[in-house]
Motif scaffolding. Structure first.
Motif, PDB file in Angstrom:
ATOM      1  N   VAL A   5     100.097  99.602  28.282  1.00  0.00           N
ATOM      2  CA  VAL A   5     101.029 100.529  27.338  1.00  0.00           C
ATOM      3  C   VAL A   5     101.315  98.750  26.677  1.00  0.00           C
ATOM      4  CG1 VAL A   5     102.849 101.158  27.696  1.00  0.00           C
ATOM      5  CG2 VAL A   5     102.239 101.604  29.631  1.00  0.00           C
ATOM      6  N   VAL A   6     101.381 100.031  24.890  1.00  0.00           N
ATOM      7  CA  VAL A   6     101.469  99.539  23.671  1.00  0.00           C
ATOM      8  C   VAL A   6     103.074 100.259  22.945  1.00  0.00           C
ATOM      9  CG1 VAL A   6     101.111  98.451  21.712  1.00  0.00           C
ATOM     10  CG2 VAL A   6      99.382  98.476  24.071  1.00  0.00           C
ATOM     11  N   ILE A   7     103.261  99.255  22.955  1.00  0.00           N
ATOM     12  CA  ILE A   7     105.294  99.827  22.701  1.00  0.00           C
ATOM     13  C   ILE A   7     105.319  99.711  20.675  1.00  0.00           C
ATOM     14  CG2 ILE A   7     107.844 100.368  22.751  1.00  0.00           C
ATOM     15  CD1 ILE A   7     107.097 100.640  25.894  1.00  0.00           C
ATOM     16  N   ALA A   8     105.524 100.570  20.129  1.00  0.00           N
ATOM     17  CA  ALA A   8     105.888 100.002  18.925  1.00  0.00           C
ATOM     18  C   ALA A   8     107.644 100.552  18.365  1.00  0.00           C
ATOM     19  CB  ALA A   8     105.041 100.869  17.877  1.00  0.00           C
ATOM     20  N   GLN A   9     108.347 100.010  18.999  1.00  0.00           N
ATOM     21  CA  GLN A   9     110.133 100.021  18.680  1.00  0.00           C
ATOM     22  C   GLN A   9     110.715  99.479  17.321  1.00  0.00           C
ATOM     23  OE1 GLN A   9     111.691 102.173  21.217  1.00  0.00           O
ATOM     24  NE2 GLN A   9     113.551 102.276  20.008  1.00  0.00           N
ATOM     25  N   HIS A  10     111.128 100.736  16.593  1.00  0.00           N
ATOM     26  CA  HIS A  10     111.958 100.435  15.410  1.00  0.00           C
ATOM     27  C   HIS A  10     112.898  99.819  15.694  1.00  0.00           C
ATOM     28  CE1 HIS A  10     110.305 104.761  13.388  1.00  0.00           C
ATOM     29  NE2 HIS A  10     108.967 103.597  13.638  1.00  0.00           N
ATOM     30  N   MET A  11     112.461  97.972  15.393  1.00  0.00           N
ATOM     31  CA  MET A  11     113.518  96.593  15.471  1.00  0.00           C
ATOM     32  C   MET A  11     113.607  95.628  14.822  1.00  0.00           C
ATOM     33  SD  MET A  11     114.023  97.017  20.265  1.00  0.00           S
ATOM     34  CE  MET A  11     116.245  97.773  20.690  1.00  0.00           C
ATOM     35  N   PRO A  12     115.044  95.494  14.580  1.00  0.00           N
ATOM     36  CA  PRO A  12     114.310  93.941  13.440  1.00  0.00           C
ATOM     37  C   PRO A  12     113.795  92.592  14.970  1.00  0.00           C
ATOM     38  CG  PRO A  12     116.777  95.211  13.712  1.00  0.00           C
ATOM     39  CD  PRO A  12     116.109  95.507  15.142  1.00  0.00           C
ATOM     40  N   GLY A  13     113.207  92.242  14.025  1.00  0.00           N
ATOM     41  CA  GLY A  13     113.032  90.851  15.424  1.00  0.00           C
ATOM     42  C   GLY A  13     113.842  90.260  15.537  1.00  0.00           C
ATOM     43  N   SER A  14     115.042  90.031  15.848  1.00  0.00           N
ATOM     44  CA  SER A  14     116.135  89.508  16.310  1.00  0.00           C
ATOM     45  C   SER A  14     116.216  89.851  17.815  1.00  0.00           C
ATOM     46  CB  SER A  14     116.712  89.315  15.636  1.00  0.00           C
ATOM     47  OG  SER A  14     117.935  90.472  15.301  1.00  0.00           O
ATOM     48  N   PHE A  15     115.777  91.604  17.605  1.00  0.00           N
ATOM     49  CA  PHE A  15     116.170  92.386  19.325  1.00  0.00           C
ATOM     50  C   PHE A  15     114.723  92.457  20.320  1.00  0.00           C
ATOM     51  CE2 PHE A  15     119.210  94.535  16.170  1.00  0.00           C
ATOM     52  CZ  PHE A  15     120.392  93.799  16.716  1.00  0.00           C
ATOM     53  N   THR A  16     113.889  92.234  19.471  1.00  0.00           N
ATOM     54  CA  THR A  16     112.094  92.970  20.254  1.00  0.00           C
ATOM     55  C   THR A  16     112.232  91.440  21.410  1.00  0.00           C
ATOM     56  OG1 THR A  16     111.261  91.568  18.732  1.00  0.00           O
ATOM     57  CG2 THR A  16     111.412  94.235  18.484  1.00  0.00           C
ATOM     58  N   GLY A  17     112.667  90.648  20.921  1.00  0.00           N
ATOM     59  CA  GLY A  17     112.085  89.659  22.612  1.00  0.00           C
ATOM     60  C   GLY A  17     113.463  89.848  23.786  1.00  0.00           C
ATOM     61  N   ALA A  18     114.420  89.882  23.155  1.00  0.00           N
ATOM     62  CA  ALA A  18     115.718  90.272  24.813  1.00  0.00           C
ATOM     63  C   ALA A  18     115.142  91.418  24.805  1.00  0.00           C
ATOM     64  CB  ALA A  18     117.022  90.692  22.862  1.00  0.00           C
ATOM     65  N   PHE A  19     115.185  92.376  24.618  1.00  0.00           N
ATOM     66  CA  PHE A  19     114.160  93.623  24.669  1.00  0.00           C
ATOM     67  C   PHE A  19     113.901  93.888  25.360  1.00  0.00           C
ATOM     68  CE2 PHE A  19     112.445  98.209  23.558  1.00  0.00           C
ATOM     69  CZ  PHE A  19     113.404  99.279  24.381  1.00  0.00           C
ATOM     70  N   PRO A  72     103.856  96.844   4.007  1.00  0.00           N
ATOM     71  CA  PRO A  72     105.024  97.405   2.549  1.00  0.00           C
ATOM     72  C   PRO A  72     104.702  98.732   2.315  1.00  0.00           C
ATOM     73  CG  PRO A  72     103.314  95.643   1.752  1.00  0.00           C
ATOM     74  CD  PRO A  72     103.050  95.867   3.004  1.00  0.00           C
ATOM     75  N   ALA A  73     103.161  99.240   2.735  1.00  0.00           N
ATOM     76  CA  ALA A  73     103.696 100.448   2.381  1.00  0.00           C
ATOM     77  C   ALA A  73     104.105 101.825   2.947  1.00  0.00           C
ATOM     78  CB  ALA A  73     101.417 101.350   1.597  1.00  0.00           C
ATOM     79  N   LEU A  74     104.560 101.192   4.627  1.00  0.00           N
ATOM     80  CA  LEU A  74     104.809 102.040   4.931  1.00  0.00           C
ATOM     81  C   LEU A  74     106.305 101.453   5.655  1.00  0.00           C
ATOM     82  CD1 LEU A  74     102.438 101.047   7.929  1.00  0.00           C
ATOM     83  CD2 LEU A  74     102.615 103.562   6.820  1.00  0.00           C
ATOM     84  N   ARG A  75     107.289 102.750   6.286  1.00  0.00           N
ATOM     85  CA  ARG A  75     109.061 102.474   5.735  1.00  0.00           C
ATOM     86  C   ARG A  75     109.225 102.144   7.330  1.00  0.00           C
ATOM     87  NH1 ARG A  75     112.241 107.871   4.440  1.00  0.00           N
ATOM     88  NH2 ARG A  75     114.884 106.318   4.565  1.00  0.00           N
ATOM     89  N   TRP A  76     108.440 102.193   8.014  1.00  0.00           N
ATOM     90  CA  TRP A  76     109.198 101.496   9.636  1.00  0.00           C
ATOM     91  C   TRP A  76     107.982 100.277  10.464  1.00  0.00           C
ATOM     92  CZ3 TRP A  76     109.183 106.911   8.278  1.00  0.00           C
ATOM     93  CH2 TRP A  76     110.534 107.433   8.170  1.00  0.00           C
ATOM     94  N   HIS A  77     109.087  99.905  10.722  1.00  0.00           N
ATOM     95  CA  HIS A  77     107.933  98.633  11.774  1.00  0.00           C
ATOM     96  C   HIS A  77     108.415  97.929  12.847  1.00  0.00           C
ATOM     97  CE1 HIS A  77     106.221  97.966   8.147  1.00  0.00           C
ATOM     98  NE2 HIS A  77     106.724  98.260   7.793  1.00  0.00           N
ATOM     99  N   PRO A  78     107.968  97.824  13.904  1.00  0.00           N
ATOM    100  CA  PRO A  78     106.599  98.159  14.047  1.00  0.00           C
ATOM    101  C   PRO A  78     105.910  99.970  13.784  1.00  0.00           C
ATOM    102  CG  PRO A  78     107.500  97.250  15.860  1.00  0.00           C
ATOM    103  CD  PRO A  78     109.216  97.397  15.672  1.00  0.00           C
ATOM    104  N   SER A  79     105.384  99.526  13.211  1.00  0.00           N
ATOM    105  CA  SER A  79     104.944 100.767  12.859  1.00  0.00           C
ATOM    106  C   SER A  79     103.661 101.876  13.473  1.00  0.00           C
ATOM    107  CB  SER A  79     104.145 101.042  11.257  1.00  0.00           C
ATOM    108  OG  SER A  79     102.961 101.995  10.812  1.00  0.00           O
ATOM    109  N   VAL A  80     104.393 103.152  14.259  1.00  0.00           N
ATOM    110  CA  VAL A  80     104.135 104.190  14.697  1.00  0.00           C
ATOM    111  C   VAL A  80     102.439 103.994  14.601  1.00  0.00           C
ATOM    112  CG1 VAL A  80     103.939 105.764  16.732  1.00  0.00           C
ATOM    113  CG2 VAL A  80     105.937 104.684  16.471  1.00  0.00           C
ATOM    114  N   ASP A  81     102.166 105.020  12.908  1.00  0.00           N
ATOM    115  CA  ASP A  81     101.181 104.833  12.789  1.00  0.00           C
ATOM    116  C   ASP A  81      99.828 103.547  12.733  1.00  0.00           C
ATOM    117  OD1 ASP A  81     101.209 108.076  11.999  1.00  0.00           O
ATOM    118  OD2 ASP A  81     103.015 107.285  10.408  1.00  0.00           O
TER     119      ASP A  81
END
Length: 163
Positions: A5-19, A72-81
């Motif tokens: 399972v691979v998840i692209a959750q729109h979060m800042p880098g400072s949060f994804t490790g703890a998440f 930079p052409a994509l608005r949200w990161h990590p990008s689901v698209d």
């Protein structure tokens, strides 16, 4: 779970490790943050590092998950698209299942609709359980949802499809 399972959750880098660490403590499956390329393994959950994009690639003949600088052409990161497009570059559509959960905007909707049109399976979270219905609503609007389900019903559907 017979698939990774691979998840692209729109979060800042400072949060994804703890998440990822919190989910790992709460889930039956192992959950890790992707900080370097790693081979995909069934039954493991990979959370893309925030402030970057997460992609599927082939390394040494095996499928791997990796982070790459955010586009930079994509608005949200990590990008689901970007995640879905990269998965389609390496796997046939029938070997992919995409799930669009609560969130603002339209990230993932076009790529998941294209996946469904090509023969993949997709799930849009139902409005009844979505905190923000933007992303799943856009997938539904594009005709890209194989099914629309409340969040609590999604895991059983995935297990059913993979059994």
């Amino acid at each position: 779970m017979p698939w990774p399972v691979v998840i692209a959750q729109h979060m800042p880098g400072s949060f994804t490790g703890a998440f990822a660490q919190r989910l790992d403590r709460l889930c039956a499956l192992e959950v890790v943050e992707v900080t370097a390329p790693v081979p995909l393994a069934a039954g493991r959950v990979y959370i893309g590092r925030g402030d970057a994009d997460v992609v599927i690639e082939r390394r040494l003949g095996r499928l791997a998950v990796a982070t790459v600088p955010s586009d930079p052409a994509l608005r949200w990161h990590p990008s689901v698209d970007r995640l879905v497009r990269s998965a389609r570059d390496h796997l046939p559509p029938e070997a992919l299942i995409g799930v669009e959960l609560t969130g603002m905007g339209d990230d993932g909707a076009a790529a998941l609709a294209a996946l469904r049109a090509a023969g993949g399976r997709t799930i849009a979270e139902a409005e009844s359980s979505a905190v923000v219905f933007g992303m799943p609503a856009e997938l539904i609007r594009l005709g890209g949802a194989t099914l629309t389900l409340p969040a609590r019903s999604i895991p059983a559907q995935l297990v059913g499809w993979l059994s």
